[in-house]
Design a protein around this motif. Structure first.
Motif, PDB file in Angstrom:
ATOM      1  N   ARG A 121      -3.859 -36.408 -23.726  1.00 56.95           N
ATOM      2  CA  ARG A 121      -3.149 -37.501 -23.084  1.00 56.95           C
ATOM      3  C   ARG A 121      -3.265 -38.789 -23.900  1.00 56.95           C
ATOM      4  O   ARG A 121      -2.298 -39.560 -24.001  1.00 56.95           O
ATOM      5  CB  ARG A 121      -3.696 -37.718 -21.669  1.00 56.95           C
ATOM      6  CG  ARG A 121      -3.333 -36.597 -20.684  1.00 56.95           C
ATOM      7  CD  ARG A 121      -3.959 -36.840 -19.337  1.00 56.95           C
ATOM      8  NE  ARG A 121      -3.611 -35.782 -18.388  1.00 56.95           N
ATOM      9  CZ  ARG A 121      -4.110 -35.712 -17.152  1.00 56.95           C
ATOM     10  NH1 ARG A 121      -4.998 -36.634 -16.729  1.00 56.95           N
ATOM     11  NH2 ARG A 121      -3.742 -34.716 -16.361  1.00 56.95           N
ATOM     12  N   ASP A 124      -3.596 -38.961 -27.145  1.00 58.80           N
ATOM     13  CA  ASP A 124      -2.713 -38.808 -28.300  1.00 58.80           C
ATOM     14  C   ASP A 124      -1.265 -39.032 -27.918  1.00 58.80           C
ATOM     15  O   ASP A 124      -0.485 -39.659 -28.665  1.00 58.80           O
ATOM     16  CB  ASP A 124      -2.888 -37.418 -28.910  1.00 58.80           C
ATOM     17  CG  ASP A 124      -4.267 -37.232 -29.531  1.00 58.80           C
ATOM     18  OD1 ASP A 124      -4.933 -38.254 -29.784  1.00 58.80           O
ATOM     19  OD2 ASP A 124      -4.676 -36.059 -29.739  1.00 58.80           O
ATOM     20  N   LEU A 125      -0.874 -38.502 -26.759  1.00 59.10           N
ATOM     21  CA  LEU A 125       0.493 -38.722 -26.308  1.00 59.10           C
ATOM     22  C   LEU A 125       0.764 -40.208 -26.065  1.00 59.10           C
ATOM     23  O   LEU A 125       1.830 -40.731 -26.416  1.00 59.10           O
ATOM     24  CB  LEU A 125       0.766 -37.916 -25.021  1.00 59.10           C
ATOM     25  CG  LEU A 125       0.864 -36.400 -25.174  1.00 59.10           C
ATOM     26  CD1 LEU A 125       1.114 -35.764 -23.806  1.00 59.10           C
ATOM     27  CD2 LEU A 125       1.979 -36.021 -26.147  1.00 59.10           C
ATOM     28  N   SER A 126      -0.207 -40.866 -25.467  1.00 56.63           N
ATOM     29  CA  SER A 126      -0.037 -42.295 -25.205  1.00 56.63           C
ATOM     30  C   SER A 126       0.056 -43.082 -26.513  1.00 56.63           C
ATOM     31  O   SER A 126       0.882 -43.997 -26.655  1.00 56.63           O
ATOM     32  CB  SER A 126      -1.194 -42.812 -24.352  1.00 56.63           C
ATOM     33  OG  SER A 126      -1.078 -44.204 -24.145  1.00 56.63           O
TER      34      SER A 126
END
Length: 532
Positions: A392, A394-396
């Protein structure tokens, strides 16, 4: 004259009546004597005559006795019955020789039986049975009562003979005094078809537990070997007077079922031992019945504590002491939380996440089982939660990087679905981004109008997956030019970017003229700017 005649007639009539009365009284006495003599003749002795164990002759009462005895063969039925009443009968026969005459009498019985055995020579053996208590006495029984007793006796005998259970009686010395057909058949099978008396003890009742002697109807499971196979029975004992009544019910099916269940439980136990998930099963009384070694490795609880079958709340209390459960504000709220967990797990599938102070995260799953039992599964998902949090993050971070770009960026799947776009793209074409690529092309056309640059982009999007990056220019939504770039990604995905507007030409300069049918000025100028 008339008076004398009447007197004489009356005297004669009285004499006749008196004679008739005397004659009738004499007839009654004579009939009673005849009946008594007939009754005496009907009371015949019970006598059997055998030649080499084959019946030669017998009196009517003797034949009636043989007909009422179970078994096959006259000698076999009679010897089995006499062996039950007179245990010495089996050892008597070999001792008879010549004109020997031996008498045996049953003693331990309310109605004793007397047997007279006489060797008449030439293989003849005469057996005489008598009841000492009823000698020289006749008993009259009405036909209805006798028929009812015989019918009930036949029902009881046929029921016991057709029953698969073993039933027998034995005295204090352990000798079998009576047995049903199933017991006799099994004894004959073990003796290879021979009938021996006294009957052997198929089950040793002296080996029963001490408490079974005091408890009436107590049962124990015994094993009998026959022909290389084992047969199991549930033996029930009852003390009646000075004898023991034993009933052995076949238990082969129950033994097979218990063996299958035990093997199944062993298989489950081995399977549970290899599971990485920690398992704890509590019965309907919430006592621990089954757990696997992984539970000990996770919780660190002592094996002795778990094998002592603690209650669910004692188990949770021990986990709380080991700081293996979430620490609540107070004990009452923790107890309420555990009650809620137990109720939810017993009523249906229930999952909770336990975040421990040490950083570990457990997933506790409660599942109801038949008969009110409940199973709890404990999974250490700390690494999974850490990986999820990192993913999460990394996605952010990726979303922040895309939003920080000055170019508008959008990624489309192979089926034309919009996968991701950044903030600049939304500012260019609107916040409410549609789902498909065709809808996006429609928005570009509606916002910028139809232009050769947009037509080239549409053709590039509808063409095959590009091997090399493609570039071009088109009219922007607020005037000016937008440069676009198209790049192919793995899985048939497309990366489309829109660059910032190209700076306009200085004031007073002329746009280059192009011949009719040639490339428009905006496209030519953008192409020169991109290609240098």
């Amino acid at each position: 004259m008339v008076a004398h005649f009447l007197i004489a007639f009356a005297a004669a009539a009285l004499a006749v009546l008196l004679a008739l009365g005397l004659i009738r009284l004499a007839d009654r006495r004579f009939a009673g004597a005849q009946a008594a003599r007939g009754l005496e003749r009907e009371i015949e002795p019970i006598v059997f005559l055998f030649r080499h164990q084959a019946l030669v002759d017998a009196t009517a009462p003797a034949r009636a006795l043989l007909a009422s005895l179970p078994g096959e063969g006259d000698w076999q039925r009679l010897s089995s019955w006499l062996g039950m009443r007179l245990p010495e009968f089996g050892a008597l026969l070999p001792d008879l020789g010549g004109a020997a005459r031996v008498e045996l009498q049953e003693r331990a019985c309310d109605q004793p039986l007397r047997l007279r055995a006489e060797d008449l020579g030439d293989g003849l053996l005469r057996l005489t049975l008598a009841d000492p208590a009823a000698e020289n006495a006749g008993i009259l029984v009405d036909s209805l009562s006798l028929g009812a007793m015989e019918q009930e006796l036949e029902i009881l005998r046929s029921t016991m003979d057709h029953s698969p259970m073993l039933a027998w009686r034995q005295d204090r010395q352990g000798q079998v005094t009576w047995a049903n057909s199933a017991y006799l058949s099994l004894a004959e099978a073990k003796a290879e078809g021979q009938t021996l008396w006294p009957l052997p003890q198929l089950i040793d009742l002296s080996a029963r537990p001490a408490q079974a002697n005091a408890a009436a109807g107590s049962a124990r499971r015994v094993q009998i070997d026959q022909g290389g196979q084992s047969r199991w029975y549930d033996c029930h004992l009852h003390e009646v007077a000075d004898q023991t009544v034993a009933i052995a019910l076949p238990a082969d099916a129950a033994v097979r079922a218990e063996r299958s269940l035990r093997e199944f439980v062993q298989t489950l136990t081995k399977t549970f031992a290899d599971l990485p998930i920690r398992l704890a099963i509590f019965d309907r009384d919430r006592n621990l019945q089954l757990f696997n070694p992984a539970l000990i490795d996770l919780t660190g609880l002592a094996t002795g504590f778990l094998t002592a079958r603690p209650t669910l709340y004692a188990f949770l209390d021990r986990l709380r002491e080991a700081r293996m459960v979430p620490e609540p504000k107070d004990y009452r709220s923790w107890r309420n939380q555990m009650n809620t967990l137990e109720a939810a797990a017993s009523s249906g599938h229930h999952v909770e996440m336990w975040s421990l102070p040490g950083g570990q995260t457990y997933r506790v799953t409660g599942r109801p089982h038949p008969d009110g039992a409940v199973a709890f599964l404990f999974e250490d998902i700390t690494s999974e939660i850490s990986l999820t949090r990192k993913f999460r993050a990394d996605l952010s971070l990726g979303a922040e990087v895309l939003d920080a770009l000055e170019d508008g960026v959008a990624v489309f799947a192979a089926n034309g679905e919009l996968l991701i776009s950044n903030r600049r793209y939304a500012e260019l074409w609107g916040r409410a981004a549609p789902a498909t690529l065709d809808d996006h092309v429609a928005i570009w056309t509606e916002t910028c109008g139809s232009s050769p640059g947009l037509a080239i982009l549409r053709e590039a999007l509808n063409a095959a997956h590009p091997d090399e990056p493609l570039r071009g220019a088109m009219a922007g939504p607020a005037g000016g030019l937008l440069s676009w770039g198209l790049r192919g990604l793995s899985g048939g995905r497309l990366l489309l970017s829109f660059a910032a507007p190209v700076p306009t030409l200085p004031v007073g300069s002329e746009m280059p003229r192009v011949a009719e049918g040639s490339e428009p000025a905006e496209s030519a100028a953008m192409s020169r700017a991109l290609t240098g």
